[in-house]
Scaffold this active site. Structure first.
Site, PDB file in Angstrom:
ATOM      1  N   ARG A  44       0.855  -1.200   0.000  1.00  0.00           N
ATOM      2  CA  ARG A  44       0.000   0.000   0.000  1.00  0.00           C
ATOM      3  C   ARG A  44       0.889   1.247   0.000  1.00  0.00           C
ATOM      4  O   ARG A  44       0.580   2.241  -0.649  1.00  0.00           O
ATOM      5  CB  ARG A  44      -0.948   0.009   1.211  1.00  0.00           C
ATOM      6  CG  ARG A  44      -1.646   1.360   1.390  1.00  0.00           C
ATOM      7  CD  ARG A  44      -2.925   1.333   2.215  1.00  0.00           C
ATOM      8  NE  ARG A  44      -2.858   0.520   3.390  1.00  0.00           N
ATOM      9  CZ  ARG A  44      -2.174   0.812   4.515  1.00  0.00           C
ATOM     10  NH1 ARG A  44      -1.478   1.922   4.606  1.00  0.00           N
ATOM     11  NH2 ARG A  44      -2.184  -0.016   5.535  1.00  0.00           N
ATOM     12  N   TYR A 100     -15.883  17.057 -16.847  1.00  0.00           N
ATOM     13  CA  TYR A 100     -16.221  15.630 -16.937  1.00  0.00           C
ATOM     14  C   TYR A 100     -17.278  15.318 -15.862  1.00  0.00           C
ATOM     15  O   TYR A 100     -17.155  15.748 -14.712  1.00  0.00           O
ATOM     16  CB  TYR A 100     -14.942  14.792 -16.731  1.00  0.00           C
ATOM     17  CG  TYR A 100     -15.232  13.356 -16.418  1.00  0.00           C
ATOM     18  CD1 TYR A 100     -15.956  12.571 -17.314  1.00  0.00           C
ATOM     19  CD2 TYR A 100     -14.835  12.773 -15.221  1.00  0.00           C
ATOM     20  CE1 TYR A 100     -16.264  11.250 -17.017  1.00  0.00           C
ATOM     21  CE2 TYR A 100     -15.133  11.452 -14.919  1.00  0.00           C
ATOM     22  CZ  TYR A 100     -15.852  10.703 -15.824  1.00  0.00           C
ATOM     23  OH  TYR A 100     -16.167   9.402 -15.529  1.00  0.00           O
ATOM     24  N   ASP A 154      -6.586  18.487 -15.892  1.00  0.00           N
ATOM     25  CA  ASP A 154      -6.934  17.108 -16.247  1.00  0.00           C
ATOM     26  C   ASP A 154      -6.533  16.941 -17.712  1.00  0.00           C
ATOM     27  O   ASP A 154      -7.172  17.468 -18.610  1.00  0.00           O
ATOM     28  CB  ASP A 154      -8.434  16.886 -16.024  1.00  0.00           C
ATOM     29  CG  ASP A 154      -8.867  15.457 -16.364  1.00  0.00           C
ATOM     30  OD1 ASP A 154      -8.163  14.790 -17.140  1.00  0.00           O
ATOM     31  OD2 ASP A 154      -9.932  15.034 -15.877  1.00  0.00           O
ATOM     32  N   LYS A 192      -7.487   5.738 -20.043  1.00  0.00           N
ATOM     33  CA  LYS A 192      -7.762   6.201 -21.404  1.00  0.00           C
ATOM     34  C   LYS A 192      -6.505   6.080 -22.277  1.00  0.00           C
ATOM     35  O   LYS A 192      -6.014   4.990 -22.450  1.00  0.00           O
ATOM     36  CB  LYS A 192      -8.315   7.635 -21.322  1.00  0.00           C
ATOM     37  CG  LYS A 192      -9.449   7.786 -20.276  1.00  0.00           C
ATOM     38  CD  LYS A 192     -10.636   6.961 -20.659  1.00  0.00           C
ATOM     39  CE  LYS A 192     -11.801   6.859 -19.683  1.00  0.00           C
ATOM     40  NZ  LYS A 192     -11.835   7.441 -18.400  1.00  0.00           N
TER      41      LYS A 192
HETATM   42  N1  PLP Z   1     -11.158  12.754 -16.232  1.00  0.00           N
HETATM   43  C1  PLP Z   1     -11.674  12.592 -17.456  1.00  0.00           C
HETATM   44  C2  PLP Z   1     -11.551  13.694 -18.475  1.00  0.00           C
HETATM   45  C3  PLP Z   1     -12.348  11.417 -17.785  1.00  0.00           C
HETATM   46  O1  PLP Z   1     -12.866  11.266 -19.021  1.00  0.00           O
HETATM   47  C4  PLP Z   1     -12.473  10.395 -16.798  1.00  0.00           C
HETATM   48  C5  PLP Z   1     -13.201   9.146 -17.091  1.00  0.00           C
HETATM   49  O2  PLP Z   1     -13.892   9.056 -18.088  1.00  0.00           O
HETATM   50  C6  PLP Z   1     -11.932  10.611 -15.524  1.00  0.00           C
HETATM   51  C7  PLP Z   1     -11.265  11.805 -15.283  1.00  0.00           C
HETATM   52  C8  PLP Z   1     -12.081   9.587 -14.435  1.00  0.00           C
HETATM   53  O3  PLP Z   1     -11.228   8.512 -14.649  1.00  0.00           O
HETATM   54  P1  PLP Z   1     -11.534   6.990 -14.226  1.00  0.00           P
HETATM   55  O4  PLP Z   1     -12.718   6.542 -15.008  1.00  0.00           O
HETATM   56  O5  PLP Z   1     -10.259   6.291 -14.567  1.00  0.00           O
HETATM   57  O6  PLP Z   1     -11.815   7.004 -12.758  1.00  0.00           O
END
Ligand code: PLP
Length: 384
Positions: free
Chosen positions: A49, A102, A174, A199
C-alpha cells in the site's frame, strides 16, 4: 541525458531488473517485503500500500513524460481526483471547475465533497474575465480540462496559469484527453497534472487507473502521506498493464490524430450534422490556443445531429449511436478501438438538470487506430 518522448516512454523508470536482468519491469505481486532486521528494508519497500516497485516504475515513467519531478499512480482517475482535492482543500475553501467538466468530476465535487464543506463554481475557463470574476477570497484552486469532455472546449493553459499565479492559487489540469504526448501542462505553468490512465495512457481498454504529476515538493509529500493513509493504489498487474500500454503512446496518438482529422472533416461536410466539435478544425473557437499548446489535436470528436421537427432532440443521436458497426457503443475512450456514445444518457447523465447539462443531440466519438476509410464509411452509413 535529455531524451525524446518515446525514449522516455520506453525507458524512464524501467531499467532492467537488477536481480535477474529482466528487460521488462516484473509484476511484483507481493503485499509485503522481507526486512533485514527491524526497519532494515532492502530497497526501500516494506508494504505494497505504501509502495510497490511495479507501481514506482509507472509513476516515474509518467512523471518523466509530463516533465515533472513527482509522479503518483492510483486505482482510478477518480481516486486520483479525490485524493488531490482532499489533500489540497479544506472545508470552507472554494474551487473553480469547468462549466463543461467531466461528469464524474462534477459528481464527486457536487455530491461528495460539497457535503464535506468544499464549495465550487462552474465557469467557462476559456473566458479569463469570467474566471477572474468568479474568484472568492476562499478560492484555492482552478481545476481545468483541455480539451474538455465531452464538448472539446479548449482553455489557454499558459494564460490560466498566469491568472492562477497572480491570485496565488493552484492550477490543476486534467490532461486525460490530450495525453502527455500531445500536451504537457506543467511546462505551461500548471501546478498539477491529472490523468485517467484508463484512457490514452493505458490505451487498450483493459485497465482502470489514474495519475498525478507535480513539481511541488510540499504537495508531493502530502500526497505521499495521503495515498498511504487512504490506500487508493493500483495493484501491480494494473500498473504493469498501464506501463506496457504507455510505451506506444506516441505512435498511437499520431494515428488517433490522423484518423480523427479524417472523421471530423467527413462529419463537417455531412448535411445531417449540425456542428462538429474538434479543436483541429479552424472554425473551432479554441483552435488557435490548441495549436499553440498541443502537438496535434487528438482522437476525440463530438458532433450534434438534427432531429426531425417536433421530435425529442435526442432521438436522432440515439439512433446513430445504435447504428454503427465498427464504432462500438460504450463508455470510456482512448483505446485502440473506436467507441461511440451519447453523453446525455451515458457518461454525463449525472449532469442532467444542472448547469453542466450536455446537449441532448450530442454524440461523442473516441476515434481509434483502425483504418480511417473504414471508420468514415461506418459513420456515414449510420448517419444515412
Ligand atoms: N477525467 C476525465 C476527463 C475522464 O474522461 C475520466 C473518465 O472518463 C476521468 C477523469 C475519471 O477517470 P476513471 O474513469 O479512470 O476514474
Amino acid at each position: 541525458m535529455v531524451t525524446g518522448f518515446s525514449t522516455r516512454a520506453i525507458h524512464a523508470g524501467q531499467d532492467p531488473d537488477p536481480t535477474t536482468g529482466s528487460v521488462i519491469v516484473p509484476i511484483h505481486a507481493t503485499s509485503t517485503f522481507a526486512q533485514d532486521g527491524v526497519g532494515g528494508t532492502r530497497a526501500g519497500y516494506e508494504y505494497s500500500r505504501s509502495a510497490n516497485p511495479t507501481r514506482t516504475a509507472l509513476a516515474e515513467c509518467l512523471a518523466a513524460l509530463e516533465s515533472g519531478r513527482h509522479g503518483f499512480v492510483f486505482g482510478s482517475g477518480m481516486s486520483a481526483t479525490d485524493t488531490l482535492l482532499r489533500v489540497a482543500l479544506r472545508p470552507g475553501e472554494h474551487l473553480l471547475i469547468p462549466h463543461d467538466a467531466y461528469g464524474g468530476t462534477f459528481r464527486l465535487v457536487d455530491k461528495v465533497l460539497a457535503g464535506w464543506g468544499i464549495e465550487y463554481t462552474p465557469v467557462d475557463l476559456a473566458d479569463l474575465a469570467a474566471t477572474r470574476a468568479a474568484l472568492r477570497p476562499t478560492t484555492r484552486m482552478i481545476w481545468c480540462e483541455s480539451p474538455t469532455n465531452p464538448l472539446l472546449g479548449i482553455v489557454d493553459i499558459a494564460a490560466l496559469a498566469e491568472l492562477a499565479r497572480d491570485a496565488q492559487l493552484r492550477l490543476v489540469v486534467d490532461n486525460t484527453f490530450a495525453s502527455p504526448y500531445l500536451q504537457t501542462p506543467l511546462t505551461l505553468g500548471a501546478d498539477v497534472v491529472l490523468h485517467s490512465t484508463t484512457k490514452y495512457v493505458g490505451g487498450h481498454s483493459d485497465v482502470v487507473g489514474g495519475a498525478l504529476v507535480t513539481d511541488d515538493d510540499e504537495l508531493a509529500e502530502r500526497l505521499t502521506f495521503a495515498q498511504n493513509a487512504v490506500g487508493a493504489v493500483p495493484g501491480p498487474f494494473d500498473a504493469w498493464l498501464t506501463l506496457r500500454g504507455v510505451k506506444t503512446l506516441a505512435v498511437r496518438m499520431e494515428r488517433h490524430s490522423d484518423n480523427a482529422e479524417r472523421v471530423a472533416a467527413a462529419l463537417a461536410s455531412h448535411p445531417k450534422v449540425t456542428r462538429v466539435l474538434y479543436p483541429g478544425l479552424p472554425e473551432h473557437p479554441g483552435h488557435e490556443a490548441a495549436a499553440k499548446q498541443m502537438r496535434r489535436f487528438g482522437g476525440m470528436v463530438s458532433f450534434q445531429v438534427a432531429a426531425a421537427p417536433g421530435a425529442d432532440p435526442a432521438t436522432e443521436a440515439l439512433r446513430v449511436c445504435a447504428s454503427t458497426r465498427l464504432f462500438t457503443l460504450a463508455e470510456s475512450l482512448g483505446g485502440v478501438e473506436s467507441l461511440i456514445e451519447h453523453p446525455g444518457r451515458m457518461t454525463h447523465a449525472s449532469t442532467e438538470g444542472s448547469l453542466l447539462e450536455v446537449p441532448a443531440d450530442l454524440i461523442r466519438l473516441s476515434v481509434g487506430i483502425e483504418d480511417a476509410d473504414d471508420l468514415v464509411e461506418d459513420l456515414l452509413t449510420a448517419l444515412g
